[in-house]
Structure formats: C-alpha cells, structure tokens
Motif scaffolding. Sequence first.
Motif, mmCIF file in Angstrom:
data_model
loop_
_atom_site.group_PDB
_atom_site.id
_atom_site.type_symbol
_atom_site.label_atom_id
_atom_site.label_comp_id
_atom_site.label_asym_id
_atom_site.label_seq_id
_atom_site.Cartn_x
_atom_site.Cartn_y
_atom_site.Cartn_z
ATOM 1 N N GLY A 33 0.838 -1.187 0.000
ATOM 2 C CA GLY A 33 0.000 0.000 0.000
ATOM 3 C C GLY A 33 0.872 1.236 0.000
ATOM 4 O O GLY A 33 1.968 1.218 0.562
ATOM 5 N N GLU A 34 0.402 2.277 -0.663
ATOM 6 C CA GLU A 34 1.183 3.510 -0.710
ATOM 7 C C GLU A 34 0.224 4.683 -0.785
ATOM 8 O O GLU A 34 -0.715 4.668 -1.574
ATOM 9 N N HIS A 35 0.457 5.686 0.064
ATOM 10 C CA HIS A 35 -0.452 6.822 0.159
ATOM 11 C C HIS A 35 0.354 8.110 0.253
ATOM 12 O O HIS A 35 1.341 8.171 0.989
ATOM 13 N N TYR A 36 -0.097 9.118 -0.470
ATOM 14 C CA TYR A 36 0.480 10.452 -0.345
ATOM 15 C C TYR A 36 -0.481 11.304 0.466
ATOM 16 O O TYR A 36 -1.674 11.360 0.165
ATOM 17 N N ARG A 37 0.040 11.954 1.507
ATOM 18 C CA ARG A 37 -0.787 12.814 2.349
ATOM 19 C C ARG A 37 -0.376 14.258 2.090
ATOM 20 O O ARG A 37 0.633 14.730 2.602
ATOM 21 N N ALA A 38 -1.168 14.942 1.245
ATOM 22 C CA ALA A 38 -0.837 16.302 0.800
ATOM 23 C C ALA A 38 -0.716 17.273 1.963
ATOM 24 O O ALA A 38 0.163 18.146 1.957
ATOM 25 N N GLU A 39 -1.575 17.138 2.961
ATOM 26 C CA GLU A 39 -1.540 18.064 4.093
ATOM 27 C C GLU A 39 -0.235 17.998 4.874
ATOM 28 O O GLU A 39 0.128 18.940 5.566
ATOM 29 N N ARG A 40 0.487 16.892 4.757
ATOM 30 C CA ARG A 40 1.777 16.731 5.439
ATOM 31 C C ARG A 40 2.942 16.680 4.455
ATOM 32 O O ARG A 40 4.075 16.533 4.871
ATOM 33 N N ASP A 41 2.646 16.740 3.156
ATOM 34 C CA ASP A 41 3.655 16.564 2.109
ATOM 35 C C ASP A 41 4.472 15.313 2.415
ATOM 36 O O ASP A 41 5.696 15.320 2.429
ATOM 37 N N SER A 42 3.758 14.214 2.685
ATOM 38 C CA SER A 42 4.387 13.003 3.199
ATOM 39 C C SER A 42 3.859 11.761 2.492
ATOM 40 O O SER A 42 2.661 11.617 2.268
ATOM 41 N N TRP A 43 4.789 10.854 2.180
ATOM 42 C CA TRP A 43 4.441 9.537 1.654
ATOM 43 C C TRP A 43 4.412 8.538 2.800
ATOM 44 O O TRP A 43 5.166 8.664 3.765
ATOM 45 N N LYS A 44 3.554 7.530 2.667
ATOM 46 C CA LYS A 44 3.518 6.395 3.599
ATOM 47 C C LYS A 44 3.406 5.134 2.767
ATOM 48 O O LYS A 44 2.457 4.962 2.008
ATOM 49 N N GLY A 45 4.394 4.267 2.906
ATOM 50 C CA GLY A 45 4.363 2.982 2.226
ATOM 51 C C GLY A 45 4.203 1.872 3.240
ATOM 52 O O GLY A 45 4.845 1.889 4.286
ATOM 53 N N ASP A 46 3.329 0.927 2.952
ATOM 54 C CA ASP A 46 3.136 -0.237 3.812
ATOM 55 C C ASP A 46 3.901 -1.401 3.193
ATOM 56 O O ASP A 46 3.646 -1.781 2.041
ATOM 57 N N LEU A 47 4.824 -1.965 3.961
ATOM 58 C CA LEU A 47 5.703 -3.020 3.458
ATOM 59 C C LEU A 47 5.447 -4.326 4.192
ATOM 60 O O LEU A 47 5.309 -4.350 5.421
ATOM 61 N N ALA A 48 5.425 -5.409 3.424
ATOM 62 C CA ALA A 48 5.220 -6.743 3.997
ATOM 63 C C ALA A 48 6.428 -7.616 3.683
ATOM 64 O O ALA A 48 7.103 -7.432 2.666
ATOM 65 N N LEU A 49 6.670 -8.572 4.556
ATOM 66 C CA LEU A 49 7.723 -9.575 4.358
ATOM 67 C C LEU A 49 7.073 -10.943 4.469
ATOM 68 O O LEU A 49 6.413 -11.240 5.473
ATOM 69 N N GLN A 50 7.227 -11.757 3.420
ATOM 70 C CA GLN A 50 6.595 -13.073 3.371
ATOM 71 C C GLN A 50 5.098 -12.979 3.641
ATOM 72 O O GLN A 50 4.521 -13.808 4.337
ATOM 73 N N GLY A 51 4.456 -11.906 3.129
ATOM 74 C CA GLY A 51 3.021 -11.727 3.274
ATOM 75 C C GLY A 51 2.574 -11.107 4.581
ATOM 76 O O GLY A 51 1.385 -10.863 4.768
ATOM 77 N N GLU A 52 3.488 -10.838 5.485
ATOM 78 C CA GLU A 52 3.130 -10.256 6.782
ATOM 79 C C GLU A 52 3.502 -8.776 6.815
ATOM 80 O O GLU A 52 4.663 -8.410 6.625
ATOM 81 N N TYR A 53 2.498 -7.940 7.052
ATOM 82 C CA TYR A 53 2.695 -6.489 7.168
ATOM 83 C C TYR A 53 3.670 -6.218 8.309
ATOM 84 O O TYR A 53 3.494 -6.711 9.408
ATOM 85 N N MET A 54 4.736 -5.443 8.032
ATOM 86 C CA MET A 54 5.757 -5.212 9.045
ATOM 87 C C MET A 54 6.199 -3.774 9.196
ATOM 88 O O MET A 54 6.466 -3.350 10.302
ATOM 89 N N ILE A 55 6.371 -3.052 8.094
ATOM 90 C CA ILE A 55 7.000 -1.728 8.167
ATOM 91 C C ILE A 55 6.107 -0.672 7.535
ATOM 92 O O ILE A 55 5.557 -0.872 6.459
ATOM 93 N N GLU A 56 5.993 0.470 8.237
ATOM 94 C CA GLU A 56 5.430 1.681 7.661
ATOM 95 C C GLU A 56 6.620 2.565 7.326
ATOM 96 O O GLU A 56 7.390 2.938 8.213
ATOM 97 N N LEU A 57 6.776 2.875 6.054
ATOM 98 C CA LEU A 57 7.880 3.713 5.597
ATOM 99 C C LEU A 57 7.331 5.098 5.288
ATOM 100 O O LEU A 57 6.433 5.243 4.460
#
Length: 129
Positions: free
Chosen positions: A34-58
């Motif tokens: 998953g990947e989202h741009y939040r204009a109000e914060r000028d910020s990206w958020k990427g959701d990363l999974a390892l072996q199918g398990e959600y682990m990191i918010e970048l």
Amino acid sequence: MISLQRMHHIAIIASDYARSKHFYCQVLGFTLIGEHYRAERDSWKGDLALQGEYMIELFSFPGAPGRLSRPEAQGLRHLAFSVADIDGAIASLEADGVACEPVRVDALTGKKFTFFTDPDRLPLELYEA
C-alpha cells in the motif's frame, strides 16, 4: 497487565522516500502492499510486507532530523531479520552495494550475525536462524 498479541508494525522515517523504498523492496525483499500520499503533510507512507506479513510503515517527513547516534544509544537499538544462510545473504547485500560488518558469533546461541545499515544509517541485523 495488558495482554499484547504480537508486534503490529515498525515505523521508519526516510530522508529520501524513493531511495529507502528501493532499498527495502528491491534489496531486502519486502513487498509494497500500500502507498499513500498525504498532501496536508507533504508526506508519503508505504506499507511493506515480508513473506506476506505487514511489518513496516515507511514514511517521508520533510525536514525530519537525522539519526543522532549508533545502536548503543538509548531507545531502539536496531531491527533484526532472520535468514537461513547468512553468508548468502551477505553476498547478496554486498552485490547491491550494501556494506556489512564482519560476521560475529552469538556467545549464547552459537549463531552467526552481522550488522549493516539502511540508506539513513538505521542499524539493521541479519541473524542466522
């Protein structure tokens, strides 16, 4: 006492979102789910999974301060990932230009491990399972 079930995620703020997304997905093998741009914060958020398990918010946060110290400071020391073949994992990282520290052996378990860093010098560990 609270009844925790498991770790939900780890949040990482990157100085260069695209560079860190490449590192975690192309070098370490995470999947961008998953990947989202939040204009109000000028910020990206990427959701990363390892072996199918959600682990990191970048995240990207403009103007966020850099990391001030190495792993032995107070607070989060490092993130550790288990691997079946540490020598093969190190060879793969080094082929991608990622420097690893010399392999050490855990005195308590006899298992091999090494440290390396992400593009923002966040300390990461490989631990042979």
